[in-house]
Design a protein around this motif. Structure first.
Motif, PDB file in Angstrom:
ATOM      1  N   LYS A   1       7.094   5.516 -11.823  1.00  0.00           N
ATOM      2  CA  LYS A   1       7.804   4.244 -12.022  1.00  0.00           C
ATOM      3  C   LYS A   1       9.284   4.429 -12.374  1.00  0.00           C
ATOM      4  O   LYS A   1      10.058   3.483 -12.260  1.00  0.00           O
ATOM      5  N   GLU A   2       9.691   5.629 -12.799  1.00  0.00           N
ATOM      6  CA  GLU A   2      11.099   5.853 -13.147  1.00  0.00           C
ATOM      7  C   GLU A   2      11.914   6.367 -11.962  1.00  0.00           C
ATOM      8  O   GLU A   2      13.132   6.511 -12.066  1.00  0.00           O
ATOM      9  N   ILE A   3      11.261   6.655 -10.842  1.00  0.00           N
ATOM     10  CA  ILE A   3      11.973   7.185  -9.674  1.00  0.00           C
ATOM     11  C   ILE A   3      12.648   6.045  -8.924  1.00  0.00           C
ATOM     12  O   ILE A   3      11.987   5.077  -8.539  1.00  0.00           O
ATOM     13  N   PRO A   4      13.957   6.106  -8.682  1.00  0.00           N
ATOM     14  CA  PRO A   4      14.660   5.041  -7.961  1.00  0.00           C
ATOM     15  C   PRO A   4      14.148   4.884  -6.527  1.00  0.00           C
ATOM     16  O   PRO A   4      13.797   5.862  -5.874  1.00  0.00           O
TER      17      PRO A   4
ATOM     18  N   THR B   1       7.712  -3.559  -6.717  1.00  0.00           N
ATOM     19  CA  THR B   1       8.443  -2.633  -7.590  1.00  0.00           C
ATOM     20  C   THR B   1       8.994  -3.357  -8.806  1.00  0.00           C
ATOM     21  O   THR B   1       9.813  -2.801  -9.542  1.00  0.00           O
ATOM     22  N   ASN B   2       8.544  -4.610  -8.995  1.00  0.00           N
ATOM     23  CA  ASN B   2       9.029  -5.418 -10.131  1.00  0.00           C
ATOM     24  C   ASN B   2      10.542  -5.541 -10.133  1.00  0.00           C
ATOM     25  O   ASN B   2      11.190  -5.515 -11.177  1.00  0.00           O
TER      26      ASN B   2
ATOM     27  N   TYR C   1       0.816  -1.209   0.000  1.00  0.00           N
ATOM     28  CA  TYR C   1       0.000   0.000   0.000  1.00  0.00           C
ATOM     29  C   TYR C   1       0.852   1.263   0.000  1.00  0.00           C
ATOM     30  O   TYR C   1       0.492   2.271  -0.625  1.00  0.00           O
ATOM     31  N   LEU C   2       1.983   1.227   0.690  1.00  0.00           N
ATOM     32  CA  LEU C   2       2.875   2.381   0.687  1.00  0.00           C
ATOM     33  C   LEU C   2       3.361   2.674  -0.727  1.00  0.00           C
ATOM     34  O   LEU C   2       3.366   3.818  -1.179  1.00  0.00           O
TER      35      LEU C   2
ATOM     36  N   LEU D   1       2.441   5.751  -3.592  1.00  0.00           N
ATOM     37  CA  LEU D   1       3.484   6.551  -4.259  1.00  0.00           C
ATOM     38  C   LEU D   1       3.421   6.410  -5.777  1.00  0.00           C
ATOM     39  O   LEU D   1       4.131   7.109  -6.489  1.00  0.00           O
ATOM     40  N   LYS D   2       2.584   5.448  -6.230  1.00  0.00           N
ATOM     41  CA  LYS D   2       2.438   5.185  -7.669  1.00  0.00           C
ATOM     42  C   LYS D   2       3.782   4.830  -8.300  1.00  0.00           C
ATOM     43  O   LYS D   2       4.113   5.291  -9.411  1.00  0.00           O
ATOM     44  N   VAL D   3       4.530   3.954  -7.608  1.00  0.00           N
ATOM     45  CA  VAL D   3       5.873   3.618  -8.101  1.00  0.00           C
ATOM     46  C   VAL D   3       5.837   2.729  -9.335  1.00  0.00           C
ATOM     47  O   VAL D   3       6.858   2.556 -10.005  1.00  0.00           O
ATOM     48  N   THR D   4       4.701   2.133  -9.634  1.00  0.00           N
ATOM     49  CA  THR D   4       4.618   1.310 -10.837  1.00  0.00           C
ATOM     50  C   THR D   4       3.843   2.003 -11.953  1.00  0.00           C
ATOM     51  O   THR D   4       3.615   1.415 -13.002  1.00  0.00           O
ATOM     52  N   THR D   5       3.423   3.248 -11.698  1.00  0.00           N
ATOM     53  CA  THR D   5       2.687   3.989 -12.737  1.00  0.00           C
ATOM     54  C   THR D   5       3.341   5.346 -12.970  1.00  0.00           C
ATOM     55  O   THR D   5       4.308   5.473 -13.698  1.00  0.00           O
TER      56      THR D   5
END
Length: 473
Positions: free
Chosen positions: A397-400, A415-416, A385-386, A390-394
């Motif tokens: 997704k380019e943010i380390p 995070t794949n 959920y965290l 943060l929408k790390v996969t959408t």
């Protein structure tokens, strides 16, 4: 004949089984993968599906995972191919194996005039079985192989002449080697041997009804190729897996050779407390009935067979200090069959049914209570959920994404595989000089390890009861 009391309870069994299966299927799709064990096996399967490396299991890209054979990972990876990479797909094979066991047991008892749904009701109200009906682990596949082996052995010994059960025994043994290794022989052969010792004539029956040489060949054809190629591609695998995982893990308290964590050191005999707690209330009923009928227990071939099957596993693990509650799972099926055998003798069935439903009802209330209050995301031992927020996969997704000291497996999965690790403040300072937006995942209890100077460069953006995520300013 089915008694009137059983007829009256049949609707309760059928409705309960259907509701519990639907509820369990809901959990497989909505509960995030939990750290450490479940998320770890899901991540191993995700890497397998992504890299198409079907021989060597990998706990991270290029890092072999020697602790377990591939059967459950193969199933989850294949499920990813069908349903996409998500929680439901990773857990569905476990759910399916448990459902097959319920159906097999139902068909077996129905032939004896018992409700088809009674075995499913008993199993799904056992905490251990209910938990593993939809969990990413190797234990469900092991339980499945053990059950097929034991049922096949019984059916072969009971039937006149040779039947397909004879060959199914060796097929299950082969897949057992691929589910959790040689442990399959340790948990099945001794109780079968002891049962045959109760009547020496049974040894002669084995040689007349089992096609031993073709059977051993079937087992070898199924199991050996993977072991051969796994050792060939990653030398040292067999020594670690056979000696380390199947000897040192069980005899050395807090085994230090574990490459993927640490030994689960417990007081010797703890397995029996797990059995009492996680097979509640059926183990208590079985123990009472066995004690009450003790003069006849070993005179009845079916009861003695189930008794040895059920209690050999906890007896074996009594001497081990490195144990988990999951080790009682192989006892679930024989305990269920014992309950079914004694069912007609129970006089207070409604009370027993009510007590059995206690654990599933508690889980049901807890799930919908957390879901309704919006606390499910805060309570779960997962980073899903965290990272979703943060929408790390959408969008992002380019943010380390960097983890402090160690990555969570759920973080790797969601995070794949792009999560990275920072182990020192020097490395932290180095990546912060990149002058770009970065996410830092820090366990709450480890925040004090980072200097105020470094924390001042970040802003808290997401957190739950155990983890905080910061973003560079």
């Amino acid at each position: 004949m089915i008694s009137e009391k059983l007829k009256n309870n049949s609707k309760i069994f059928s409705v309960s089984v259907i509701v519990l299966l639907i509820f369990r299927l809901l959990l497989t799709a909505t509960i995030p993968l939990l750290d450490k064990t479940e998320a770890r096996y899901a991540e191993i399967a995700r890497i397998m599906q992504e890299t198409k490396q079907w021989i060597v299991l990998q706990i991270d890209y290029g890092v072999p995972f020697w602790a377990k054979p591939p059967l459950s990972t193969w199933m989850s990876a294949a499920s990813f191919e069908l349903f996409g990479v998500n929680e439901f797909a990773s857990r569905f094979p476990s759910f399916l194996l448990s459902l097959i066991l319920i159906i097999i047991a139902g068909k077996m008892v129905k032939k004896e005039g018992v409700s088809f749904y009674l075995p499913g009701f008993i199993l799904l109200t056992m905490p251990e079985f209910l938990i593993h009906t939809g969990v990413v682990s190797t234990d469900t596949s092991l339980e499945f192989c053990i059950t097929i082996m034991m049922i096949s052995f019984w059916q072969t010994m009971k039937n006149e002449g040779k039947t397909y059960w004879n060959y199914l025994f060796f097929v299950a043994l082969g897949f057992g080697f691929l589910s959790k290794g040689p442990l399959i022989t340790v948990l099945t052969f001794p109780p079968l041997f002891l049962w045959c010792c109760l009547d020496i004539k049974r040894f002669k029956t084995i040689f007349s009804k089992f096609s031993i040489i073709p059977g051993v060949l079937i087992t070898a054809i199924i199991a050996i190729p993977w072991y051969y190629y796994a050792e060939k591609e990653t030398p040292g695998f067999l020594d670690y897996f056979i000696v380390g995982e199947h000897y040192k893990r069980f005899v050395e308290p807090g085994w230090k050779g574990d490459l993927y964590g640490s030994g689960h050191s417990q007081p010797k005999g703890m397995i029996w407390l797990y059995l009492v707690a996680f097979v509640f209330p059926w183990i208590q009923i079985v123990l009472y009935k066995l004690w009450k009928n003790r003069p006849l227990v070993f005179k009845n071939s079916w009861v003695s067979f189930l008794l040895l099957w059920a209690f050999w596993t906890p007896l074996f693990f009594t001497i081990s200090s490195n144990i988990l509650h999951t080790y009682v799972l192989p006892s679930a099926m024989p305990i269920m069959f014992l309950v079914v055998y004694f069912w007609e003798e129970f006089t207070r069935k409604k009370l027993l049914i009510s007590v059995a439903l206690f654990f599933p009802v508690v889980v049901f209330i807890a799930y919908f209570g957390w879901f309704a209050t919006g606390k499910l995301d805060f309570k779960m031992n997962s980073d899903k959920y965290l990272l979703e927020n943060l929408k790390v996969t959408t969008v992002n997704k380019e943010i380390p994404i960097y983890y402090w000291k160690v990555k969570n497996y759920s973080g790797q999965f969601y995070t794949n595989g792009k999560a990275q690790v920072i182990k020192t403040e020097m490395q932290l300072d180095s990546v912060q000089t990149l002058n770009k937006k970065l996410f830092f995942v820090i366990p709450t209890k480890m925040e004090k390890e980072i200097s105020k100077k470094q924390l001042d460069k970040m802003t808290l953006t997401q957190s739950n009861y155990k983890t905080s995520i910061f973003v560079t300013k």
